[in-house]
Motif scaffolding. Structure first.
Motif, mmCIF file in Angstrom:
data_model
loop_
_atom_site.group_PDB
_atom_site.id
_atom_site.type_symbol
_atom_site.label_atom_id
_atom_site.label_comp_id
_atom_site.label_asym_id
_atom_site.label_seq_id
_atom_site.Cartn_x
_atom_site.Cartn_y
_atom_site.Cartn_z
ATOM 1 N N SER A 24 0.489 -1.170 0.528
ATOM 2 C CA SER A 24 -0.269 0.037 0.316
ATOM 3 C C SER A 24 0.883 1.143 -0.161
ATOM 4 C CB SER A 24 -0.892 0.114 0.827
ATOM 5 O OG SER A 24 -1.499 -0.848 1.249
ATOM 6 N N ASP A 25 0.872 1.961 -0.966
ATOM 7 C CA ASP A 25 1.326 3.165 -1.259
ATOM 8 C C ASP A 25 1.412 4.112 -0.675
ATOM 9 O OD1 ASP A 25 4.195 1.872 -2.244
ATOM 10 O OD2 ASP A 25 2.626 1.518 -4.607
ATOM 11 N N ASN A 26 1.948 5.433 0.189
ATOM 12 C CA ASN A 26 1.945 6.514 0.642
ATOM 13 C C ASN A 26 0.324 6.011 1.532
ATOM 14 O OD1 ASN A 26 3.447 7.541 -0.776
ATOM 15 N ND2 ASN A 26 2.782 7.446 -3.122
ATOM 16 N N VAL A 27 -0.125 5.548 2.247
ATOM 17 C CA VAL A 27 -1.026 5.975 2.940
ATOM 18 C C VAL A 27 -1.712 6.539 3.668
ATOM 19 C CG1 VAL A 27 -1.964 4.046 4.590
ATOM 20 C CG2 VAL A 27 -0.970 2.781 3.035
ATOM 21 N N ALA A 28 -0.155 6.605 4.443
ATOM 22 C CA ALA A 28 -0.484 8.210 5.697
ATOM 23 C C ALA A 28 0.432 9.151 5.128
ATOM 24 C CB ALA A 28 0.511 7.644 7.096
ATOM 25 N N PRO A 29 -0.624 10.415 4.657
ATOM 26 C CA PRO A 29 0.336 11.776 3.633
ATOM 27 C C PRO A 29 0.771 12.387 4.863
ATOM 28 C CG PRO A 29 -1.121 12.164 5.064
ATOM 29 C CD PRO A 29 -1.756 10.773 5.167
ATOM 30 N N ALA A 30 1.928 12.970 4.125
ATOM 31 C CA ALA A 30 3.241 13.800 5.472
ATOM 32 C C ALA A 30 2.894 14.377 6.681
ATOM 33 C CB ALA A 30 3.774 14.821 4.420
ATOM 34 N N ASP A 31 1.372 14.827 6.706
ATOM 35 C CA ASP A 31 1.319 15.114 8.064
ATOM 36 C C ASP A 31 0.192 14.630 9.132
ATOM 37 O OD1 ASP A 31 -0.988 15.493 6.214
ATOM 38 O OD2 ASP A 31 -1.565 17.326 6.619
ATOM 39 N N TRP A 32 0.710 12.925 8.496
ATOM 40 C CA TRP A 32 0.239 12.014 9.110
ATOM 41 C C TRP A 32 0.269 12.548 10.679
ATOM 42 C CZ3 TRP A 32 3.389 9.517 12.620
ATOM 43 C CH2 TRP A 32 4.192 9.744 12.525
ATOM 44 N N LYS A 33 -1.157 12.200 11.670
ATOM 45 C CA LYS A 33 -0.447 12.471 13.171
ATOM 46 C C LYS A 33 -0.760 10.907 14.129
ATOM 47 C CE LYS A 33 -1.481 17.023 12.385
ATOM 48 N NZ LYS A 33 -0.435 17.359 12.636
ATOM 49 N N PHE A 34 -0.279 10.949 15.582
ATOM 50 C CA PHE A 34 -0.386 10.016 15.779
ATOM 51 C C PHE A 34 -1.191 9.243 16.386
ATOM 52 C CE2 PHE A 34 4.518 11.549 16.384
ATOM 53 C CZ PHE A 34 5.326 10.176 16.318
ATOM 54 N N GLY A 35 -1.739 8.327 16.353
ATOM 55 C CA GLY A 35 -3.058 8.320 16.645
ATOM 56 C C GLY A 35 -4.160 8.097 15.751
ATOM 57 N N GLY A 36 -3.388 8.685 14.360
ATOM 58 C CA GLY A 36 -3.940 8.201 13.500
ATOM 59 C C GLY A 36 -4.706 7.156 12.958
ATOM 60 N N VAL A 37 -5.551 7.084 12.105
ATOM 61 C CA VAL A 37 -5.717 5.320 10.864
ATOM 62 C C VAL A 37 -5.990 5.800 9.495
ATOM 63 C CG1 VAL A 37 -7.230 3.424 11.291
ATOM 64 C CG2 VAL A 37 -7.354 4.701 13.527
ATOM 65 N N TYR A 38 -4.819 4.355 8.906
ATOM 66 C CA TYR A 38 -5.026 5.398 7.294
ATOM 67 C C TYR A 38 -5.748 3.421 6.923
ATOM 68 C CZ TYR A 38 -3.055 9.068 9.946
ATOM 69 O OH TYR A 38 -2.919 10.505 9.893
ATOM 70 N N GLU A 39 -5.914 3.600 5.731
ATOM 71 C CA GLU A 39 -6.716 2.249 5.134
ATOM 72 C C GLU A 39 -5.280 2.579 3.677
ATOM 73 O OE1 GLU A 39 -10.570 1.019 3.532
ATOM 74 O OE2 GLU A 39 -10.638 2.469 5.274
ATOM 75 N N GLY A 40 -5.185 1.011 3.999
ATOM 76 C CA GLY A 40 -4.480 0.855 2.238
ATOM 77 C C GLY A 40 -4.800 -1.048 2.315
ATOM 78 N N LYS A 41 -4.607 -0.885 0.433
ATOM 79 C CA LYS A 41 -4.666 -1.742 0.320
ATOM 80 C C LYS A 41 -5.039 -3.466 1.209
ATOM 81 C CE LYS A 41 -2.694 -0.880 -4.279
ATOM 82 N NZ LYS A 41 -1.864 -1.358 -5.631
ATOM 83 N N ASN A 42 -6.143 -4.417 0.601
ATOM 84 C CA ASN A 42 -6.511 -5.734 1.375
ATOM 85 C C ASN A 42 -6.875 -6.639 0.090
ATOM 86 O OD1 ASN A 42 -7.140 -7.112 3.622
ATOM 87 N ND2 ASN A 42 -9.091 -5.958 3.835
ATOM 88 N N PHE A 43 -6.147 -7.526 1.052
ATOM 89 C CA PHE A 43 -5.653 -9.243 0.252
ATOM 90 C C PHE A 43 -7.081 -9.310 -0.167
ATOM 91 C CE2 PHE A 43 -2.780 -8.915 3.176
ATOM 92 C CZ PHE A 43 -1.618 -9.927 2.618
ATOM 93 N N GLN A 44 -7.190 -9.865 -1.627
ATOM 94 C CA GLN A 44 -8.683 -10.821 -2.041
ATOM 95 C C GLN A 44 -8.807 -11.847 -1.947
ATOM 96 O OE1 GLN A 44 -10.833 -8.019 -4.095
ATOM 97 N NE2 GLN A 44 -8.127 -6.776 -3.335
#
Length: 257
Positions: A237-257
C-alpha cells in the motif's frame, strides 16, 4: 496488555463432569471430514461482548475495528505467541446430540486463552489442547449455553473483511508502533515493512500481537506499507499516510483479495 476475565457456565466438577460425558458420548457416531480438526470450545464474557474487547492481540474496540462479536480467544498451542492473531476459523459443534446446535460459525482470533497449570484437569487452554474460548454470542450459535464446553470441529478459512487493511499509528517521533488490523486473506501477519518518502523499505519487528514497531524517525514523510501473511502473500500500500499524519491516526491501505 489487558488481562481479561474469563466466564464459563459451569465450573469445577460440574464442567468436568459435562466434559467427560461429551467425550464419551456418541464417540463412534461421527467421523471428522477431511480438513477438519477436533477440538473443544467454551465461552467468556456476556452477550454484549464487552469483556471480549481489547486483549492479547493488540486490537481495541472490536466493534469499531470491524470484528464485532465474531471472535475467539485461542489456547496457547493455537495462539503461537500472538503470531496467529487475525486468523479466521470455521467452527461447528461435534458429536453430541444433547449439547450441539446445527450450523457453523466463522470467527477471527483476537485474544489469548491463558493456561492455568494449577488446574491441569479443569483448564481447557493448557498445552497441548487445541481450544477456542468464544464470545458468548458465538458459542450460543453452535452449542447449548448450559453445556459450558462442547466438542467442536474447526478449520482455517480465508478472512473476508470489508474495506482495506487499517494502520493505526502510535508512539512518538523516535519510536513508531503500528497496529495492523482488518486483514483479509490468511489474516495472520508474518511480516511488515514501512517506507517513508525519503527512505527505502524498513523492516519492522513484532512488538506484541499485531503491533509492529520501528525506531526510524519518519515524522513528516508519506508512509507506505508492505504486509505479508502466513500463506506468503504480500500486499503493498503506497502513500497510505500523508506527510502530515498524526499519532493516533488510522490510515487505510489495500487488502488481500
Amino acid at each position: 496488555m489487558t488481562e481479561r476475565s474469563r466466564t464459563m457456565a459451569g465450573e469445577g466438577s460440574i464442567v468436568l463432569a459435562i466434559f467427560m460425558a461429551l467425550c464419551l458420548c456418541n464417540t463412534a457416531t461421527t467421523t471428522p471430514n477431511m480438513g477438519w480438526t477436533v477440538a473443544h470450545a467454551t465461552f467468556y464474557g456476556d452477550m454484549s461482548g464487552n469483556e471480549t474487547m481489547y486483549g492479547a492481540c493488540g486490537y481495541e474496540n472490536l466493534f469499531k475495528q470491524g470484528y464485532g462479536l465474531e471472535t475467539t480467544a485461542l489456547s496457547q498451542v493455537l495462539f503461537n505467541d500472538g503470531k496467529t492473531c487475525g486468523a479466521c476459523y470455521e467452527i461447528q459443534c461435534y458429536n453430541s446430540t444433547k449439547w450441539c446446535l446445527k450450523g457453523s460459525i466463522q470467527v477471527t482470533a483476537t485474544n489469548f486463552c491463558p493456561p492455568n497449570y494449577s488446574k491441569p484437569h479443569e483448564n481447557w487452554c493448557n498445552p497441548p489442547l487445541q481450544h477456542f474460548d468464544l464470545s458468548q454470542p458465538m458459542f450460543r450459535k453452535i452449542g447449548v449455553y448450559q453445556a459450558g464446553i462442547v466438542p467442536v470441529l474447526y478449520r482455517r478459512i480465508n478472512c473476508i473483511k470489508s474495506g482495506g487493511i487499517k494502520f493505526e499509528i502510535k508512539g512518538n517521533p523516535y519510536w513508531i508502533l503500528v497496529l495492523v488490523y482488518n486483514v483479509g486473506g490468511a489474516g495472520d501477519i508474518t511480516d511488515v515493512k514501512i517506507k517513508g518518502s525519503c527512505t527505502d523499505w524498513i523492516q519492522m519487528s513484532r512488538n506484541w500481537g499485531q503491533n509492529w514497531q520501528t525506531s526510524t524517525q519518519l515524522v513528516g514523510q508519506n508512509l507506505s506499507f508492505q504486509v505479508t501473511t502466513s500463506d506468503g502473500k504480500m500486499v503493498q500500500s503506497d502513500n497510505v499516510a500523508p506527510a502530515d499524519w498524526k499519532f493516533g491516526g488510522v490510515y487505510e491501505g489495500k487488502n488481500f483479495q
